[in-house]
Design a protein around this motif. Sequence first.
Motif, mmCIF file in Angstrom:
data_model
loop_
_atom_site.group_PDB
_atom_site.id
_atom_site.type_symbol
_atom_site.label_atom_id
_atom_site.label_comp_id
_atom_site.label_asym_id
_atom_site.label_seq_id
_atom_site.Cartn_x
_atom_site.Cartn_y
_atom_site.Cartn_z
ATOM 1 N N ALA A 1 0.846 -1.212 0.000
ATOM 2 C CA ALA A 1 0.000 0.000 0.000
ATOM 3 C C ALA A 1 0.872 1.249 0.000
ATOM 4 O O ALA A 1 0.571 2.233 -0.708
ATOM 5 C CB ALA A 1 -0.928 -0.010 1.212
ATOM 6 N N HIS A 2 1.957 1.223 0.763
ATOM 7 C CA HIS A 2 2.864 2.375 0.832
ATOM 8 C C HIS A 2 3.561 2.603 -0.512
ATOM 9 O O HIS A 2 3.610 3.732 -1.023
ATOM 10 C CB HIS A 2 3.890 2.152 1.946
ATOM 11 N N ILE A 3 4.089 1.533 -1.103
ATOM 12 C CA ILE A 3 4.797 1.646 -2.381
ATOM 13 C C ILE A 3 3.841 2.103 -3.482
ATOM 14 O O ILE A 3 4.183 2.959 -4.311
ATOM 15 C CB ILE A 3 5.470 0.306 -2.759
ATOM 16 N N VAL A 4 2.621 1.559 -3.495
ATOM 17 C CA VAL A 4 1.622 1.960 -4.503
ATOM 18 C C VAL A 4 1.279 3.438 -4.357
ATOM 19 O O VAL A 4 1.198 4.170 -5.347
ATOM 20 C CB VAL A 4 0.357 1.081 -4.392
ATOM 21 N N ALA A 5 1.083 3.904 -3.110
ATOM 22 C CA ALA A 5 0.764 5.321 -2.886
ATOM 23 C C ALA A 5 1.897 6.218 -3.382
ATOM 24 O O ALA A 5 1.648 7.255 -4.026
ATOM 25 C CB ALA A 5 0.496 5.568 -1.398
ATOM 26 N N LEU A 6 3.145 5.824 -3.118
ATOM 27 C CA LEU A 6 4.286 6.610 -3.599
ATOM 28 C C LEU A 6 4.333 6.620 -5.122
ATOM 29 O O LEU A 6 4.567 7.663 -5.739
ATOM 30 C CB LEU A 6 5.597 6.040 -3.039
ATOM 31 N N ALA A 7 4.125 5.456 -5.722
ATOM 32 C CA ALA A 7 4.164 5.362 -7.185
ATOM 33 C C ALA A 7 3.083 6.233 -7.818
ATOM 34 O O ALA A 7 3.336 6.948 -8.788
ATOM 35 C CB ALA A 7 4.005 3.909 -7.628
ATOM 36 N N LYS A 8 1.876 6.191 -7.253
ATOM 37 C CA LYS A 8 0.767 6.987 -7.804
ATOM 38 C C LYS A 8 1.016 8.480 -7.656
ATOM 39 O O LYS A 8 0.534 9.281 -8.448
ATOM 40 C CB LYS A 8 -0.549 6.594 -7.127
ATOM 41 N N SER A 9 1.794 8.862 -6.637
ATOM 42 C CA SER A 9 2.089 10.286 -6.422
ATOM 43 C C SER A 9 3.211 10.786 -7.336
ATOM 44 O O SER A 9 3.505 11.978 -7.358
ATOM 45 C CB SER A 9 2.479 10.527 -4.963
ATOM 46 N N GLY A 10 3.865 9.855 -8.065
ATOM 47 C CA GLY A 10 4.973 10.247 -8.938
ATOM 48 C C GLY A 10 6.319 10.270 -8.224
ATOM 49 O O GLY A 10 7.316 10.744 -8.779
ATOM 50 N N PHE A 11 6.369 9.745 -6.999
ATOM 51 C CA PHE A 11 7.576 9.794 -6.175
ATOM 52 C C PHE A 11 8.799 9.199 -6.877
ATOM 53 O O PHE A 11 9.907 9.730 -6.780
ATOM 54 C CB PHE A 11 7.316 9.051 -4.857
ATOM 55 N N TYR A 12 8.611 8.089 -7.590
ATOM 56 C CA TYR A 12 9.748 7.392 -8.204
ATOM 57 C C TYR A 12 10.139 7.949 -9.581
ATOM 58 O O TYR A 12 11.238 7.655 -10.061
ATOM 59 C CB TYR A 12 9.441 5.893 -8.330
ATOM 60 N N ASN A 13 9.262 8.713 -10.184
ATOM 61 C CA ASN A 13 9.544 9.232 -11.529
ATOM 62 C C ASN A 13 10.766 10.147 -11.512
ATOM 63 O O ASN A 13 10.838 11.074 -10.712
ATOM 64 C CB ASN A 13 8.338 9.995 -12.080
ATOM 65 N N GLY A 14 11.733 9.862 -12.362
ATOM 66 C CA GLY A 14 12.932 10.678 -12.450
ATOM 67 C C GLY A 14 14.051 10.235 -11.513
ATOM 68 O O GLY A 14 15.175 10.744 -11.604
ATOM 69 N N GLN A 15 13.771 9.299 -10.618
ATOM 70 C CA GLN A 15 14.833 8.812 -9.738
ATOM 71 C C GLN A 15 15.815 7.951 -10.523
ATOM 72 O O GLN A 15 15.495 7.406 -11.572
ATOM 73 C CB GLN A 15 14.243 7.979 -8.590
ATOM 74 N N ARG A 16 17.020 7.839 -9.980
ATOM 75 C CA ARG A 16 18.046 6.983 -10.586
ATOM 76 C C ARG A 16 18.376 5.823 -9.640
ATOM 77 O O ARG A 16 18.240 5.950 -8.424
ATOM 78 C CB ARG A 16 19.311 7.804 -10.880
ATOM 79 N N PHE A 17 18.790 4.724 -10.225
ATOM 80 C CA PHE A 17 19.222 3.589 -9.416
ATOM 81 C C PHE A 17 20.526 3.975 -8.723
ATOM 82 O O PHE A 17 21.516 4.273 -9.383
ATOM 83 C CB PHE A 17 19.412 2.348 -10.290
#
Length: 199
Positions: free
Chosen positions: A55-71
């Motif tokens: 639920a936490h990871i999905v909420a972050l993903a839906k908010s755009g949190f991971y977009n633009g991050q680098r490994f």
Amino acid sequence: MRALLSTLLLLVAFSLAASQMYTPKAGETVLKVEIEGRGNVYILLHAREAPKTTAHIVALAKSGFYNGQRFHKAERNPKPFLVEIGDPASKTGPIENAGGGGSGARVPYEPTKFKNLVGAVGLVHNLDDMDSGDSQFYMLLDKSSFLDGNYSVFGQVVVGLDVLKKIQKGDRVVLVTVLHGPKGSADFQSARVLRASAR
């Protein structure tokens, strides 16, 4: 002859694109991770077994949190191990300095029965505090059974293992999308993945 060659190239391109797609089945939730210059990785989430984590990871993903991050981590020596993402500092700062940040939340450890096999996805936490997970997660490049029981394994790469194996430190995530299958029971799918992870 040129028309035939063009047609063949289009068929190969379509075939490659189709092989990098996954349509969630009934009850499934899947993360589609688009990686710049690499392709797509699809992660089946173990929502029943790790409800708080997913639920936490999905909420972050839906908010755009991971977009633009680098490994910020891609460990392959002495053997293939893992790649890791989830620190927002990786977007703009030097990649060497990334790996210590997150969203500011704390997600408690959820023991699942899933093993740390190739493509397993687990929540990163501080070594001395199993309840300190947040936004960073790893994807395994090889079986790592020594991690079993120490991290919440909340997902499994179902398509894109070839892409996963090409990821380098500094590679950028373009977009993370949450895909939902039709409403229905996920019991069969969960049982199938559990059986596979027990091997």
